[in-house]
Design a protein around this motif. Structure first.
Motif, short mmCIF file in Angstrom:
data_model
loop_
_atom_site.label_atom_id
_atom_site.label_comp_id
_atom_site.label_asym_id
_atom_site.label_seq_id
_atom_site.Cartn_x
_atom_site.Cartn_y
_atom_site.Cartn_z
N LEU A 34 0.83 -1.20 0.00
CA LEU A 34 0.00 0.00 0.00
C LEU A 34 0.86 1.25 0.00
O LEU A 34 0.53 2.25 -0.64
CB LEU A 34 -0.91 0.00 1.23
N LEU A 35 1.99 1.21 0.72
CA LEU A 35 2.87 2.37 0.79
C LEU A 35 3.58 2.63 -0.53
O LEU A 35 3.79 3.77 -0.92
CB LEU A 35 3.91 2.15 1.90
N ALA A 36 4.00 1.55 -1.19
CA ALA A 36 4.75 1.70 -2.45
C ALA A 36 4.47 0.51 -3.35
O ALA A 36 5.19 -0.49 -3.33
CB ALA A 36 6.24 1.80 -2.15
N PRO A 37 3.40 0.56 -4.12
CA PRO A 37 3.01 -0.58 -4.96
C PRO A 37 4.06 -1.01 -5.97
O PRO A 37 4.11 -2.17 -6.36
CB PRO A 37 1.74 -0.07 -5.67
N ASP A 38 4.93 -0.07 -6.38
CA ASP A 38 5.90 -0.38 -7.42
C ASP A 38 7.27 -0.76 -6.87
O ASP A 38 8.24 -0.88 -7.64
CB ASP A 38 6.06 0.82 -8.36
N ALA A 39 7.37 -0.98 -5.58
CA ALA A 39 8.69 -1.21 -4.96
C ALA A 39 8.97 -2.68 -4.67
O ALA A 39 9.89 -3.00 -3.92
CB ALA A 39 8.80 -0.41 -3.66
N HIS A 40 8.18 -3.59 -5.26
CA HIS A 40 8.29 -5.00 -4.89
C HIS A 40 8.54 -5.88 -6.12
O HIS A 40 7.92 -5.71 -7.16
CB HIS A 40 7.01 -5.46 -4.19
N SER A 41 9.43 -6.84 -5.93
CA SER A 41 9.71 -7.80 -6.99
C SER A 41 8.89 -9.07 -6.84
O SER A 41 8.87 -9.90 -7.75
CB SER A 41 11.20 -8.14 -7.00
N LYS A 42 8.22 -9.24 -5.69
CA LYS A 42 7.40 -10.43 -5.42
C LYS A 42 6.02 -9.99 -4.95
O LYS A 42 5.89 -9.02 -4.21
CB LYS A 42 8.05 -11.32 -4.35
N THR A 43 4.98 -10.73 -5.36
CA THR A 43 3.63 -10.41 -4.93
C THR A 43 3.45 -10.77 -3.45
O THR A 43 4.24 -11.52 -2.87
CB THR A 43 2.59 -11.18 -5.77
N SER A 44 2.39 -10.25 -2.85
CA SER A 44 2.16 -10.47 -1.42
C SER A 44 1.94 -11.94 -1.08
O SER A 44 2.24 -12.37 0.03
CB SER A 44 0.97 -9.64 -0.94
N GLY A 45 1.42 -12.72 -2.03
CA GLY A 45 1.21 -14.14 -1.77
C GLY A 45 2.49 -14.88 -1.45
O GLY A 45 2.49 -15.85 -0.68
N TRP A 46 3.60 -14.40 -2.03
CA TRP A 46 4.88 -15.05 -1.78
C TRP A 46 5.37 -14.82 -0.37
O TRP A 46 6.31 -15.50 0.09
CB TRP A 46 5.92 -14.60 -2.79
N ALA A 47 4.78 -13.87 0.35
CA ALA A 47 5.14 -13.68 1.76
C ALA A 47 4.74 -14.89 2.59
O ALA A 47 5.27 -15.11 3.69
CB ALA A 47 4.47 -12.42 2.32
N ILE A 48 3.81 -15.68 2.07
CA ILE A 48 3.42 -16.95 2.71
C ILE A 48 4.07 -18.13 2.00
O ILE A 48 4.79 -18.93 2.60
CB ILE A 48 1.89 -17.11 2.71
N TRP A 49 3.83 -18.23 0.69
CA TRP A 49 4.31 -19.38 -0.06
C TRP A 49 5.83 -19.40 -0.19
O TRP A 49 6.42 -20.47 -0.38
CB TRP A 49 3.67 -19.40 -1.45
N GLY A 50 6.46 -18.25 -0.08
CA GLY A 50 7.90 -18.20 -0.18
C GLY A 50 8.62 -18.96 0.92
O GLY A 50 9.79 -19.33 0.77
N TRP A 51 7.93 -19.21 2.04
CA TRP A 51 8.51 -19.99 3.12
C TRP A 51 8.28 -21.49 2.94
O TRP A 51 8.94 -22.30 3.62
CB TRP A 51 7.91 -19.58 4.47
#
Length: 220
Positions: free
Chosen positions: A80-97
Motif C-alpha cells: 500500500l505504501l509503495a506498490p511499485d517497490a516489490h519484486s514479489k507479490t504479497s502471496g509469496w510472503a506466505i508461499w515463499g517460506w
C-alpha cells in the motif's frame, strides 16, 4: 511475535546446555570407559536431549506460524505504501517460506523490498535503508538450518564415541547459530514494524496515496 521468538530461544538454550553436558559424558567415557555412574547420567541426559529436540520443533512451528502472519501483513502494508517497490507479490510472503528451493531467498527479498517501501520520502525521493541487519538474520537462519540437518544425520549414524562427540559438537553449534538467528529476528521484527507504523502515521504519502484504511503491522 516476541513471545514465540523467546520460546524458541529458551528451547535452544535448553538443548544447548543438555548437549554440552552430554558431550562431557562422552569425553569422560573416551578416557575412562563406562561405569555405572556414567551410564545412569547418560541415560537421563539422553532422555532430556530427545525431549529438547521435540520442544525445539514445536516452538519453531508455533513461531513460524505467527511469524508468517506478521510477515504477510508487513508485505501487504508495504504494498500500500509503495506498490511499485516489490519484486514479489504479497502471496509469496506466505508461499515463499513453503515452496522448495525458492524458500532459500524469496523471504529475504520480500523483507528487503518491504523495508525499502516503508522508508520515508525526501526531496530526492525514497531513502535507501541499510540491508545489513536483514542479511545477517537471513544468513544466520539459513546457516542454522543447514548445520542442523547435517548434524542430525551425523548423530543418527554415529556409533563410535569420537563420531558421537563430533555430531554433538555440530548440534551444539547449530543451537548457537539458531539463537543468534532468533535474536536478529527480534531486531528485524521490531525495526520493520516500527518503521512501517511510523510511515503510515506520520510520513507524507508517496505519489500514489496511501489508503486511509491501512494499518501498521502489529506484533503478534
Amino acid at each position: 511475535m516476541y513471545v514465540t521468538l523467546a520460546l524458541v530461544v529458551a528451547a535452544d538454550l535448553y538443548s544447548l546446555l543438555t548437549g554440552i553436558r552430554l558431550y562431557g559424558i562422552w569425553a569422560d567415557v573416551a578416557q575412562a570407559g563406562w561405569d555405572d555412574a556414567s551410564a545412569r547420567r547418560y541415560s537421563g541426559l539422553e532422555s532430556h536431549y530427545t525431549w529438547s529436540g521435540t520442544l525445539q520443533v514445536n516452538t519453531l512451528l508455533a513461531c513460524g506460524v505467527v511469524f508468517i502472519v506478521w510477515f504477510h501483513r508487513v508485505r501487504r502494508n508495504a504494498g500500500l505504501l509503495a506498490p511499485d517497490a516489490h519484486s514479489k507479490t504479497s502471496g509469496w510472503a506466505i508461499w515463499g517460506w513453503i515452496v522448495p528451493v525458492v524458500c532459500w531467498w524469496f523471504p529475504r527479498r520480500i523483507a528487503l523490498d518491504s523495508w525499502r517501501a516503508s522508508t520515508p520520502y525526501t526531496d530526492e525521493g525514497r531513502q535507501q535503508p541499510g540491508s545489513g541487519i536483514v542479511n545477517v538474520w537471513w544468513a544466520a537462519w539459513l546457516g542454522s538450518q543447514l548445520v542442523d540437518q547435517v548434524a542430525i544425520r551425523t548423530y543418527e549414524r554415529a556409533q563410535e564415541p569420537d563420531a558421537i562427540r563430533e555430531a554433538l559438537r555440530m548440534l551444539n553449534g547449530s543451537d548457537i547459530v539458531d539463537i543468534i538467528a532468533a535474536v536478529f529476528a527480534v531486531v528485524v521484527v521490531h525495526r520493520l514494524t516500527t518503521v512501517q507504523q511510523h510511515a503510515m502515521r506520520n510520513w507524507p504519502a508517496p505519489p500514489a496515496a496511501v489508503p486511509a484504511a491501512a494499518v501498521g503491522a502489529s506484533d503478534q
